[in-house]
Motif scaffolding. Structure first.
Motif, PDB file in Angstrom:
ATOM      1  N   PRO A   1       8.220  48.980  44.439  1.00  0.00           N
ATOM      2  CA  PRO A   1       8.416  48.737  43.006  1.00  0.00           C
ATOM      3  C   PRO A   1       9.072  47.387  42.737  1.00  0.00           C
ATOM      4  O   PRO A   1       8.711  46.697  41.773  1.00  0.00           O
ATOM      5  CB  PRO A   1       9.329  49.883  42.568  1.00  0.00           C
ATOM      6  N   ALA A   2      10.016  47.006  43.610  1.00  0.00           N
ATOM      7  CA  ALA A   2      10.673  45.710  43.425  1.00  0.00           C
ATOM      8  C   ALA A   2       9.656  44.577  43.582  1.00  0.00           C
ATOM      9  O   ALA A   2       9.673  43.598  42.826  1.00  0.00           O
ATOM     10  CB  ALA A   2      11.808  45.549  44.427  1.00  0.00           C
ATOM     11  N   LEU A   3       8.748  44.728  44.547  1.00  0.00           N
ATOM     12  CA  LEU A   3       7.723  43.694  44.732  1.00  0.00           C
ATOM     13  C   LEU A   3       6.766  43.663  43.540  1.00  0.00           C
ATOM     14  O   LEU A   3       6.329  42.599  43.101  1.00  0.00           O
ATOM     15  CB  LEU A   3       6.945  43.938  46.033  1.00  0.00           C
ATOM     16  N   GLY A   4       6.449  44.852  43.022  1.00  0.00           N
ATOM     17  CA  GLY A   4       5.576  44.904  41.851  1.00  0.00           C
ATOM     18  C   GLY A   4       6.208  44.201  40.658  1.00  0.00           C
ATOM     19  O   GLY A   4       5.559  43.397  39.973  1.00  0.00           O
ATOM     20  N   ILE A   5       7.474  44.484  40.434  1.00  0.00           N
ATOM     21  CA  ILE A   5       8.182  43.845  39.318  1.00  0.00           C
ATOM     22  C   ILE A   5       8.189  42.337  39.515  1.00  0.00           C
ATOM     23  O   ILE A   5       7.939  41.565  38.577  1.00  0.00           O
ATOM     24  CB  ILE A   5       9.626  44.399  39.238  1.00  0.00           C
ATOM     25  N   THR A   6       8.451  41.920  40.743  1.00  0.00           N
ATOM     26  CA  THR A   6       8.492  40.489  41.033  1.00  0.00           C
ATOM     27  C   THR A   6       7.141  39.829  40.770  1.00  0.00           C
ATOM     28  O   THR A   6       7.073  38.725  40.220  1.00  0.00           O
ATOM     29  CB  THR A   6       8.916  40.279  42.490  1.00  0.00           C
ATOM     30  N   SER A   7       6.055  40.506  41.146  1.00  0.00           N
ATOM     31  CA  SER A   7       4.721  39.934  40.905  1.00  0.00           C
ATOM     32  C   SER A   7       4.554  39.631  39.419  1.00  0.00           C
ATOM     33  O   SER A   7       4.083  38.574  39.019  1.00  0.00           O
ATOM     34  CB  SER A   7       3.624  40.919  41.321  1.00  0.00           C
ATOM     35  N   GLU A   8       4.966  40.604  38.608  1.00  0.00           N
ATOM     36  CA  GLU A   8       4.810  40.481  37.175  1.00  0.00           C
ATOM     37  C   GLU A   8       5.707  39.370  36.619  1.00  0.00           C
ATOM     38  O   GLU A   8       5.262  38.515  35.831  1.00  0.00           O
ATOM     39  CB  GLU A   8       5.171  41.839  36.557  1.00  0.00           C
ATOM     40  N   VAL A   9       6.968  39.371  37.048  1.00  0.00           N
ATOM     41  CA  VAL A   9       7.940  38.408  36.512  1.00  0.00           C
ATOM     42  C   VAL A   9       7.587  36.993  36.957  1.00  0.00           C
ATOM     43  O   VAL A   9       7.669  36.047  36.176  1.00  0.00           O
ATOM     44  CB  VAL A   9       9.367  38.806  36.966  1.00  0.00           C
ATOM     45  N   ILE A  10       7.172  36.845  38.214  1.00  0.00           N
ATOM     46  CA  ILE A  10       6.850  35.501  38.708  1.00  0.00           C
ATOM     47  C   ILE A  10       5.619  34.957  37.996  1.00  0.00           C
ATOM     48  O   ILE A  10       5.597  33.803  37.560  1.00  0.00           O
ATOM     49  CB  ILE A  10       6.659  35.511  40.249  1.00  0.00           C
ATOM     50  N   ALA A  11       4.586  35.794  37.843  1.00  0.00           N
ATOM     51  CA  ALA A  11       3.375  35.294  37.177  1.00  0.00           C
ATOM     52  C   ALA A  11       3.693  34.897  35.735  1.00  0.00           C
ATOM     53  O   ALA A  11       3.316  33.813  35.280  1.00  0.00           O
ATOM     54  CB  ALA A  11       2.286  36.363  37.207  1.00  0.00           C
ATOM     55  N   THR A  12       4.422  35.773  35.023  1.00  0.00           N
ATOM     56  CA  THR A  12       4.733  35.474  33.630  1.00  0.00           C
ATOM     57  C   THR A  12       5.532  34.187  33.502  1.00  0.00           C
ATOM     58  O   THR A  12       5.225  33.330  32.672  1.00  0.00           O
ATOM     59  CB  THR A  12       5.548  36.636  33.015  1.00  0.00           C
ATOM     60  N   ASN A  13       6.538  34.043  34.348  1.00  0.00           N
ATOM     61  CA  ASN A  13       7.432  32.893  34.174  1.00  0.00           C
ATOM     62  C   ASN A  13       6.967  31.637  34.898  1.00  0.00           C
ATOM     63  O   ASN A  13       7.493  30.564  34.635  1.00  0.00           O
ATOM     64  CB  ASN A  13       8.850  33.267  34.598  1.00  0.00           C
ATOM     65  N   ALA A  14       6.017  31.778  35.804  1.00  0.00           N
ATOM     66  CA  ALA A  14       5.409  30.558  36.358  1.00  0.00           C
ATOM     67  C   ALA A  14       4.299  30.097  35.419  1.00  0.00           C
ATOM     68  O   ALA A  14       3.741  29.020  35.605  1.00  0.00           O
ATOM     69  CB  ALA A  14       4.855  30.809  37.755  1.00  0.00           C
ATOM     70  N   ARG A  15       3.982  30.912  34.416  1.00  0.00           N
ATOM     71  CA  ARG A  15       2.872  30.668  33.492  1.00  0.00           C
ATOM     72  C   ARG A  15       1.580  30.450  34.276  1.00  0.00           C
ATOM     73  O   ARG A  15       0.792  29.560  33.957  1.00  0.00           O
ATOM     74  CB  ARG A  15       3.156  29.457  32.571  1.00  0.00           C
TER      75      ARG A  15
ATOM     76  N   SER B   1      13.786  37.041  40.840  1.00  0.00           N
ATOM     77  CA  SER B   1      12.524  37.199  41.564  1.00  0.00           C
ATOM     78  C   SER B   1      12.379  36.160  42.666  1.00  0.00           C
ATOM     79  O   SER B   1      11.920  36.474  43.765  1.00  0.00           O
ATOM     80  CB  SER B   1      11.346  37.082  40.589  1.00  0.00           C
ATOM     81  N   VAL B   2      12.770  34.933  42.378  1.00  0.00           N
ATOM     82  CA  VAL B   2      12.731  33.922  43.434  1.00  0.00           C
ATOM     83  C   VAL B   2      13.719  34.311  44.539  1.00  0.00           C
ATOM     84  O   VAL B   2      13.423  34.189  45.729  1.00  0.00           O
ATOM     85  CB  VAL B   2      13.056  32.522  42.856  1.00  0.00           C
ATOM     86  N   GLY B   3      14.873  34.827  44.119  1.00  0.00           N
ATOM     87  CA  GLY B   3      15.845  35.317  45.101  1.00  0.00           C
ATOM     88  C   GLY B   3      15.239  36.398  45.968  1.00  0.00           C
ATOM     89  O   GLY B   3      15.433  36.423  47.184  1.00  0.00           O
TER      90      GLY B   3
END
Lengths: 341, 596
Positions: free
Chosen positions: B299-313, B390-392
């Motif tokens: 779940p943590a990896l899933g959240i990170t996928s979402e957060v990184i994509a959104t914030n990396a635009r 997420s980068v962390g």
């Protein structure tokens, strides 16, 4: 009363912090948009901090290696231990290289591509060649490690030796170790905890044909260069017999017998002359004399490495590796079970 | 799609339910997935505070074993007379710290919160398939939390045999005080926990498979949902095995059976038990125990996928490879449990098999790490606090994952098994990564949960203090592990050979205290923002996924009118041909536009 005061102070502190937050947020709102909006300045600052952290992490890594590498266990004192340490060095080398490549790239990207208004990211959704590359390259590296690792594991767990290994039982109980040597016939007499009675604390069947020449010791003595197979038993809970200097460990499980075989290659006396060990002992004794504690002399140890109860942290036994002549002299002093029980 | 019709029926139903909502049905026995998610989060956070606080207490003991601390007596009472911690209490603290962090915070707190909050919102459903089961799942968890906390106060102390509670130590009250009533309560608590977890998982699976809105094909699901789905499947397949292990242990403790016991003499008493094997317990435990690691991590990896994509635009790089690697990790996680048991006396041949399967996990893990890094490449990174965490996470996932290559190798495991090298490894790869993923999720979806925004500046302080102290705590542990220092030692003073490690222990403890205090910033920010934070706009992070198309005010049923229809995947960020750098999933493809 102090308790009540503490609660009041805590409450006031939280209240004050909330008010400060409120003022801070309003002051930001006057200057620009809402506080939560990430500005170019934020991105720039955070990107720089990422880079700084990345550099700091790598510097700290090298500092720790330089400062603390000497704390590691000294050279292995067993035949298979040398192989394990070689495999260790190769695996560790590989992962350190990966660490030193991937972490800087991560933090560099975080810095380099920090957001700016007006910039647009590229639309780059997939690239099968890249995916293939970073599937296949790790696969190859791991294939090598697996093959090397399994060979080492197999050599460690099923060693082939010319000599018949000497048999020693290591008996675990809360919170001490006892050793039982198989004696002249090199075969342990039958034993079971159900036979424990009075002085017969290991439950040895004294009528068994192989038990008479067994002898019990509170220290493990081993002749250098001779393979030894340890048979482990436990009286109560799971313990783990950990011989860190020999790169050996095996659980002691009640109701079953486990074993581990190795060949000690360095006597205690020789190990005490090892430059790393000399340095270690000097550092330790500097600490101990400052605290007024008894000075320390290097010894191999056996310690318990599976949580076993309140005194788990102090379940240990010395292991002494010596020349065959010294060992023989020690054995002569020991009383066999037929003499003691 | 059939599921679409069903969802409309449900919308019709809820008009009838609406007027009966009162305080009890809205906040306590809620069947609304958003409220249940928040219940999981608050309970998980509370347990997290307890778990982290415990670690600070035992770090005091490890760094300054000779010193007396009044605070220890305040909190531990008779277990720390005059401020000197009792060895049994030390073991109890590490045991309950592990149990709480692994199960209550990172399983229920993480998966429970975000699966509940996000599954219906991101797949376009009115609610979970069964709101009632969902409510039960929370209340089983709440009951198990209460029992676990109650166990801290029993006369003989809480369970103290390590979070893995290996028998015979955990089976025999004579072996240690913590194996008395405290252990019984631990088992009761975990039984309820497992029941709750299974109800939740079944619900997640059914909901994801059946209630996706029109157009939401499996290949258009956000990676969060993929992660939650696979996590739930892992839970359904592995938690029952832990339940059976716990039940058999209870039989051994209470009914005199011998599943795990044989030929034992403890505290001078010869037991009648014969024929059982503790190794059986270890197999059962780790058959859950290893998938559990991924139940926490995915779940943590899933959240990170979402957060990184959104914030990396930027689109997540290699969407299909990400799904493939989740599935590969999940599959492999079921055939690697033996790597926890290389030196238990298990047949060495089995050790070979487990070494082989374990090292294979590094391949899908590497794919994930590289895909995250490539997603950052040439992005337009927006450093929200969620993005920082997420980068962390990527950093700790790499740093901790790499040492797994050492520990998964049976030959190398022999000498570092159960040393601080292992403690460092799993805290970094699983503990830190998962908790960072959880923080990222809270910062990112806080506006969806509480309709307000969290404070960004406090978020920055929280992240940096946490990140620095996290590495400060766990990186040095590798070195004490290499010196052969075993874990779960109350004091190292009995072994002169470990004297020179004391400076490192002090450094670790100082970082641990710093890291613990840094969490106060988060807690303050969380509760302050819940009531006083600025009002959230509908889509604060300019995200593509469906949850941001719901109104800011929560309504039962999520969308006021018809359910949204989905026309594209979740990752059309910065797509050429669009002015904005995001294209919500509800936007139809233009004429001639190619789907990613």
């Amino acid at each position: 009363m102090t308790g009540l005061m503490m609660v009041v102070v805590l409450f006031l502190a939280v209240f004050a912090a909330a008010q400060i937050m409120r003022i801070y947020e309003l002051s930001v709102k006057v200057r620009q948009e809402e506080e939560y909006v990430v500005t170019d300045k934020d991105n720039s600052n955070q990107g720089r901090l990422m880079l700084l952290f990345g550099i700091g992490l790598i510097v700290a890594f090298f500092w720790m290696v330089a400062a603390w590498d000497k704390l590691a266990l000294p050279k292995p004192a067993s035949l298979h231990g040398v192989q394990i340490d070689q495999l260790w060095d190769i695996s560790m080398g590989l992962i350190v290289v990966m660490f030193l490549i991937v972490q800087p790239i991560l933090f560099w990207f975080a810095y380099k591509y920090r957001g700016k208004k007006g910039n647009k990211a590229i639309f780059y959704a997939h690239n099968d060649k890249l995916e293939f590359a970073w599937t296949i390259v790790p696969a190859i590296a791991l294939a090598v490690l697996i093959i090397y690792g399994l060979t080492t594991w197999s050599n460690t767990m099923n060693p082939t030796t010319d000599d018949e290994p000497m048999v020693v039982e290591v008996y675990a109980q809360q919170f001490k170790w006892t050793a039982r040597y198989a004696g002249e016939d090199n075969t342990l007499g039958y034993a079971n905890v159900r036979l424990i009675q009075g002085a017969n604390t290991l439950g040895v069947d004294t009528n068994h044909v192989n038990s008479g020449d067994d002898f019990i010791a509170t220290e493990i003595h081993l002749p250098v260069g001779k393979p030894v197979v340890f048979k482990f038993r436990s009286q109560d809970v799971i313990h783990s017999a950990y011989f860190p200097h020999f790169r050996a460990q095996m659980n002691c499980v009640p109701g079953m017998e486990t074993h581990f075989q190795f060949t000690p290659t360095v006597t205690t006396a020789e190990m005490r002359q090892d430059p790393n060990v000399i340095g270690k002992v000097e550092r330790i004794n500097a600490i101990r004399s400052a605290k007024g504690l008894e000075l320390y002399e290097y010894d191999y140890i056996l310690l318990c490495n599976k949580i076993c109860g309140s005194a788990h942290y102090n379940m240990q036994m010395n292991v002494i590796v010596e020349t065959q002549a010294e060992y023989d002299a020690w054995v002569k002093e020991q009383k066999t079970i037929s003499e003691t029980l | 799609m059939a599921s679409h019709d069903h969802a409309n029926d449900h919308a019709h139903d809820h008009d009838h339910e609406h007027h009966v909502e009162n305080f009890w049905t809205k906040y306590i026995f809620s069947q609304d997935h958003k409220m249940i998610g928040k219940q999981f989060l608050i309970t998980g956070m509370f347990m997290g505070i307890v778990g982290v606080f415990m670690s600070m207490l035992f770090r005091l003991q490890l760094a300054w074993p000779d010193q007396k601390f009044a605070i220890l007596e305040t909190f531990l009472g008779k277990w720390a007379p005059e401020g000197q911690m009792d060895p049994n209490m030390y073991l109890a603290l590490v045991t309950i710290h592990g149990t709480i962090m692994v199960f209550f915070v990172l399983t229920a707190g993480l998966s429970g919160t975000f699966s509940n909050l996000l599954i219906p919102l991101q797949i376009g459903a009115r609610d979970m398939a069964s709101g009632f089961l969902n409510m039960l799942s929370y209340w089983f968890f709440a009951a198990s939390s209460v029992i676990m906390l109650v166990s801290l106060f029993v006369e003989t102390g809480p369970a103290s045999g390590g979070w893995t509670i290996y028998p015979p130590l955990s089976a025999l009250p004579q072996a240690m005080p913590g194996s008395g009533t405290g252990m019984t309560l631990w088992l009761v608590s975990m039984t309820l926990f497992i029941a709750g977890s299974l109800l939740g998982s079944l619900n997640y699976i059914v909901t994801i498979i059946n209630l996706r809105t029109k157009g939401m094909a499996m290949t258009r699901l956000p990676l969060t949902i993929w992660a939650f789905l696979v996590t739930a499947i892992l839970g359904v397949l592995s938690f029952p095995v832990l339940l059976s292990a716990a039940l058999l242990l209870m039989f051994d403790r209470l009914l005199g059976t011998s599943f795990y016991l044989s030929d034992i003499m403890v505290a001078g008493e010869m037991l009648h038990n014969e024929g059982g094997s503790p190794v059986l317990y270890e197999h059962l435990f780790w058959f859950l125990g290893h998938p559990e690691v991924y139940i926490i991590l995915l779940p943590a990896l899933g959240i990170t996928s979402e957060v990184i994509a959104t914030n990396a635009r930027k689109p997540i790089f290699g969407y299909r490879a990400m799904i493939g690697s989740i599935l590969a990790i999940a599959f492999l996680s079921f055939i690697v449990w033996g790597h926890h048991m290389f030196i238990t006396g298990m047949n060495p041949f089995l050790g070979s098999v487990f070494t082989f399967t374990t090292l294979l996990i590094a391949i899908p893990s590497a794919v994930k790490a590289f895909n995250y890094i490539t997603t950052l490449w040439k992005g337009n990174l927006q450093f929200t606090p969620a993005m920082l965490f997420s980068v962390g996470l990527v950093s700790t996932f790499v740093a901790g994952g790499l040492t797994g290559i050492i520990l998964g190798d049976s030959a190398l495991d022999i000498n570092v098994h159960d040393t601080y090298f292992v403690v460092a490894h799993f805290h970094i790869v699983m503990g830190l990564s998962a908790i960072f993923g959880m923080f990222a999720g809270v910062y990112h979806w806080f506006p969806k949960m509480y309709r307000r925004m969290m404070n960004k500046t406090l978020g920055y302080w929280h992240f940096w203090l946490t990140f620095v102290s996290a590495y400060g705590v766990f990186f040095p542990m590798h070195f004490t592990g290499l010196a052969g220092l075993p874990r779960r030692y109350y004091s190292n003073a009995e072994f002169p050979i470990f004297d020179e490690l004391q400076d490192i222990n002090v450094i670790i403890s100082m970082f641990a205290i710093l890291g613990g205090i840094a969490q106060l910033i988060f807690i303050f920010n969380f509760f302050y923002s819940m009531w006083r934070g600025p009002k959230a706009p509908q889509n604060p992070w300019k995200s593509n996924t469906l949850e941001w198309t719901t109104p800011v005010e929560h309504i039962h049923g999520n969308w006021p009118g018809a359910l949204p229809e989905v026309h594209r995947w979740a990752y059309d960020y910065s797509k050429p041909g669009y002015d904005e750098d995001f294209v919500p999933q509800t936007t139809p493809l233009k004429d001639g536009e190619v789907a990613h």
